[in-house]
Design an enzyme around this catalytic site. Structure first.
Site, PDB file in Angstrom:
ATOM      1  N   ARG A 167       5.550   0.456   2.876  1.00 30.05           N
ATOM      2  CA  ARG A 167       4.934   1.731   3.266  1.00 30.05           C
ATOM      3  C   ARG A 167       5.634   2.265   4.507  1.00 30.05           C
ATOM      4  NH1 ARG A 167       1.400   4.160  -0.113  1.00 30.05           N
ATOM      5  NH2 ARG A 167       0.340   2.156  -0.332  1.00 30.05           N
TER       6      ARG A 167
ATOM      7  N   CYS B 179       2.941   5.979  -9.353  1.00 29.31           N
ATOM      8  CA  CYS B 179       3.805   6.928  -8.645  1.00 29.31           C
ATOM      9  C   CYS B 179       5.134   6.308  -8.213  1.00 29.31           C
ATOM     10  CB  CYS B 179       3.078   7.544  -7.456  1.00 29.31           C
ATOM     11  SG  CYS B 179       2.331   6.380  -6.301  1.00 29.31           S
TER      12      CYS B 179
ATOM     13  N   VAL C  37      -4.732  14.153  -6.047  1.00 26.78           N
ATOM     14  CA  VAL C  37      -3.910  14.433  -7.215  1.00 26.78           C
ATOM     15  C   VAL C  37      -4.522  15.568  -8.042  1.00 26.78           C
ATOM     16  CG1 VAL C  37      -3.068  13.465  -9.402  1.00 26.78           C
ATOM     17  CG2 VAL C  37      -2.937  12.114  -7.295  1.00 26.78           C
TER      18      VAL C  37
ATOM     19  N   SER D 299     -19.695  16.322  -6.540  1.00 25.86           N
ATOM     20  CA  SER D 299     -18.874  17.545  -6.524  1.00 25.86           C
ATOM     21  C   SER D 299     -19.375  18.609  -7.498  1.00 25.86           C
ATOM     22  CB  SER D 299     -17.422  17.209  -6.875  1.00 25.86           C
ATOM     23  OG  SER D 299     -16.876  16.339  -5.919  1.00 25.86           O
TER      24      SER D 299
ATOM     25  N   HIS E  81       7.819   9.657  -2.139  1.00 32.14           N
ATOM     26  CA  HIS E  81       8.298   8.274  -2.125  1.00 32.14           C
ATOM     27  C   HIS E  81       9.819   8.285  -2.223  1.00 32.14           C
ATOM     28  CE1 HIS E  81       4.281   6.949  -2.432  1.00 32.14           C
ATOM     29  NE2 HIS E  81       4.241   6.458  -3.656  1.00 32.14           N
TER      30      HIS E  81
END
Lengths: 355, 355
Positions: free
Chosen positions: A252, A134, A19, A45, A259
């Site tokens: 799923r 989401c 994301v 990171s 989606h």
């Protein structure tokens, strides 16, 4: 210093995830309203350079100091990380826009979809605004528009959720499974897919390639999954309908991103397809794509990588003049996550005095 | 002559298709109640030898003579072929069990699911008995059992339909598309799947690999598809509830075989999950597979190649004590087609005097 010094400072927490990457794309595409954009991630990171607004920006570590001078902080991190660090950012003076599940149902945290309830973003006693899950976001803009006119009374929803709803691990798992099944006769005898996929199930409880899996999230009471409860609770909160009956089954499917949902929506009185289409055709953030005779209905293949909520297959229930049937499709990484978070951050930025 | 000479003669019309092949498997597995089994197909298949009951049988051409001496004829052929030839078989003295859409809604033709309405098979003024569409059949045995106890009042259904619902061409198309997408980054930008798949869409209006397609059948009035109307009309007829409100959205998914459906079923009064589970656990032709905490819910990967209707995710609607949510899964080539047709034929055979 450039003119940016007068503009609010934005932090992106979780800049390196699935994301987070889309957030940086969106920040590069949208009107340039931010001063500094600070990229924050976990220690492993730190030092990585990511591109945003055409410039390389070095990732800094998630610590208290990282929030110094930050006006708005967008979080896309696991729930427990958000729960720990969002209050730290608030204490340092930032407004937090959080995309995790940590605060969504907190009564002191507004749950905001800018097209539906932008006013709610102003009332944030904890300094935190949450962005919905989401799956909720993939349908709620279209439903908000219809609710505003018709008054929603009941929802029955079934989802067709993409692998990327489970992050990079979800995408990688689907791709690996696809490579195992392509060119074979798999999918024709009981258990053959499970044997072929072996341990490569990643975040999914069963193979997703050549399969559909009626489970997302963790077990809740009475046979419900956490994602099903989430869609119900969040839809009620965003729409301001705390008693709305909502029945959800989350499934799923082997799609990378976007989606889809079927929606049976019952309203206060009689509805017409013509008026529903007018509403959807003009609602901000919605694309009406609905002419099956001409092959027009949304599918993930059309919708992935785009911003709007796409709506097709608009029909009035044959046996109930108060109900509509819809097929709704949205990019779960964009409007379903990064885009909605960025839109909320932009709402907050608009509260700052113009430079 | 063997003892078979005393048993009824069966004809299988359309013996070489995707469903026909499964019919021959089923006839080889079931109790051997038939005398001669005659295999009938279109002229291009005449002379092919197919195995049934461990014996090679030569395919004969579909003509009037082919039905001489036939007691029961199972048809799995296109609608127009059934419309032409079923009355011919009846005129020659056969009872026709038809798996096409030609006669299903004919008021003089019973639409039979042996677990639900076996009695209806006896009333056949045209000499024809129809077997329902695979999508209806994938859920109706479970719903029939629940209806018998609770009294059904409303259905909201969404389908997850396998490629083989469109026959061999559907399977071949899905496999070809999978080979084109495996090992690529496809499915991540708008239209990339359509470009990759090109003309290889077979019987589907859009790519099915890495996609879901909210369309099956041909356009009907007011935005409905023929398959959606079929599921509604057939459910009403099989259950004997001509006024039942039924809202359906049919969606194709990238699964080879086994249709899945989410069902929101509202009943006359309050229901309990415990009683629903008892009913489903003991209903003939139904397997209850429902313990999500232990990873138990049906998926096409488990169900393909099996006979029963599998039911999982049994929940009571949180906001309506009269409604249940179910996830139902069944092999569309077996119970969805060949098996139900064979079961009806066996009902008819039982009317013949024992040899």
């Amino acid at each position: 210093m450039t003119a940016r010094a007068d503009k609010p400072t934005l932090a992106v927490v979780g800049a390196t995830g699935a994301v987070g990457s889309v957030m940086l794309q969106i920040l590069s595409q949208h009107a340039d309203i931010w001063g500094e954009i600070r990229l924050i991630a976990s220690p492993r990171s730190v030092g990585r350079k990511l591109t945003v607004r055409g410039e390389e920006v070095e990732v800094v570590a998630l610590d208290e100091e990282a929030f110094s001078g930050v006006d708005v902080a967008m979080f896309d991190v696991p729930d427990e990380v958000a729960r720990q660090w969002a209050p730290v950012a608030v204490a340092k003076g930032a407004v937090v826009v959080d995309n995790s599940g940590a605060f969504r149902m907190d009564p002191d945290v507004p749950l905001v979809v800018p097209e539906v309830n932008p006013h709610a973003a102003r009332v944030r006693s904890r300094g935190i605004i949450a962005s919905p899950h989401c799956t909720t976001l993939s349908m709620i803009v279209a439903l908000g528009a219809l609710h505003a006119e018709f008054g929603l009374r009941e929802l029955v929803v079934s989802s067709y959720q993409a692998a990327s709803g489970a992050g990079r691990a979800g995408i990688d798992t689907l791709r690996r499974q696809l490579s195992l099944v392509a060119g074979t006769e798999l999918g024709t005898s009981p258990g053959d897919l499970r044997r072929a996929v072996g341990e490569h199930t990643g975040p999914f409880p069963e193979p997703v390639a050549l399969n559909v899996v009626p489970w997302a999230g963790s077990p809740r009471e009475d046979g419900w999954s956490s994602e099903e409860m989430t869609v119900r609770d969040e839809s009620r909160k965003v729409l301001g309908l705390p008693e709305l009956p909502v029945a959800v089954t989350c499934v799923r499917v082997p799609v990378v991103t976007a989606h889809s949902l079927t929606v049976h929506a019952r309203f206060e009185g009689e509805v017409t397809v013509d008026r529903a289409r007018e509403i959807l055709a003009t609602a901000p953030g919605v694309v009406l794509f609905d002419n099956p005779a001409a092959g027009e209905f949304p599918t993930p293949a059309d919708v992935v990588g785009t911003d709007p909520t796409w709506v097709g297959r608009v029909r009035r229930a044959l046996d109930d003049p108060t109900a509509l049937e819809l097929f709704v499709c949205g990019d779960n990484l964009r409007k379903g996550a990064a885009l909605n978070t960025a839109q909320i951050a932009e709402l907050v930025a608009a509260e700052f005095p113009a430079p």
